[in-house]
Design a protein around this motif. Sequence first.
Motif, PDB file in Angstrom:
ATOM      1  N   ASN A 246       0.720  -1.607   0.167  1.00  0.00           N
ATOM      2  CA  ASN A 246       0.154   0.112  -0.174  1.00  0.00           C
ATOM      3  C   ASN A 246       1.429   1.230   0.135  1.00  0.00           C
ATOM      4  N   LEU A 247       2.174   1.175   0.553  1.00  0.00           N
ATOM      5  CA  LEU A 247       2.797   2.311   0.724  1.00  0.00           C
ATOM      6  C   LEU A 247       3.273   2.952  -0.404  1.00  0.00           C
ATOM      7  N   ARG A 248       3.703   1.832  -1.238  1.00  0.00           N
ATOM      8  CA  ARG A 248       4.450   1.382  -2.382  1.00  0.00           C
ATOM      9  C   ARG A 248       3.199   2.058  -3.746  1.00  0.00           C
ATOM     10  N   LEU A 249       1.989   1.647  -3.488  1.00  0.00           N
ATOM     11  CA  LEU A 249       1.372   2.408  -4.467  1.00  0.00           C
ATOM     12  C   LEU A 249       1.098   3.002  -4.070  1.00  0.00           C
ATOM     13  N   ASP A 250       0.972   3.553  -3.007  1.00  0.00           N
ATOM     14  CA  ASP A 250       0.059   5.358  -2.740  1.00  0.00           C
ATOM     15  C   ASP A 250       1.531   6.408  -3.094  1.00  0.00           C
ATOM     16  N   GLU A 251       2.780   6.049  -3.424  1.00  0.00           N
ATOM     17  CA  GLU A 251       3.754   6.542  -4.060  1.00  0.00           C
ATOM     18  C   GLU A 251       4.276   6.905  -4.813  1.00  0.00           C
ATOM     19  N   VAL A 252       3.873   5.777  -6.364  1.00  0.00           N
ATOM     20  CA  VAL A 252       3.005   5.489  -7.054  1.00  0.00           C
ATOM     21  C   VAL A 252       1.901   6.290  -8.515  1.00  0.00           C
ATOM     22  N   VAL A 253       1.115   5.913  -6.766  1.00  0.00           N
ATOM     23  CA  VAL A 253      -0.237   6.930  -7.787  1.00  0.00           C
ATOM     24  C   VAL A 253       0.298   8.275  -7.216  1.00  0.00           C
ATOM     25  N   VAL A 254       1.363   8.441  -6.402  1.00  0.00           N
ATOM     26  CA  VAL A 254       1.079  10.457  -6.449  1.00  0.00           C
ATOM     27  C   VAL A 254       2.146  10.979  -7.682  1.00  0.00           C
ATOM     28  N   SER A 255       3.567   9.976  -7.721  1.00  0.00           N
ATOM     29  CA  SER A 255       3.910  10.234  -8.643  1.00  0.00           C
ATOM     30  C   SER A 255       3.491  10.294  -9.674  1.00  0.00           C
ATOM     31  N   GLN A 256       3.006   8.889 -10.301  1.00  0.00           N
ATOM     32  CA  GLN A 256       1.328   9.005 -11.423  1.00  0.00           C
ATOM     33  C   GLN A 256       0.962  10.595 -11.893  1.00  0.00           C
TER      34      GLN A 256
END
Length: 99
Positions: free
Chosen positions: A31-41
């Motif tokens: 979930n933490l990594r997914l949040d980082e990816v979404v913010v980056s995108q």
Amino acid sequence: MSATAEERLARIEADIAAVKQIMAEQFGAFNLRLDEVVVSQMRSLGKRMALVEDHVRELREDRAREEGKKAGSRAVLAALLGVLSACAGAAGAFIGRLL
């Protein structure tokens, strides 16, 4: 030595608890990594949208400028036709007085 049913049940429950903890840790990291990816995108998308908006604004300004030139040309043409018409009227009046 055979384990009693209660001991086997306790061991199974301990195994299940360990699996739950491992899954919770892994899902937390996911979930933490997914949040980082979404913010980056989203940041990347925001930058691209800003570029597109700038381009659209430039196109609108160019179009408005061209339409303004056309409108200005029409106004100049109308003014010239007005002056020409006034001159023709004055010339006609002058010729009419001479005759």
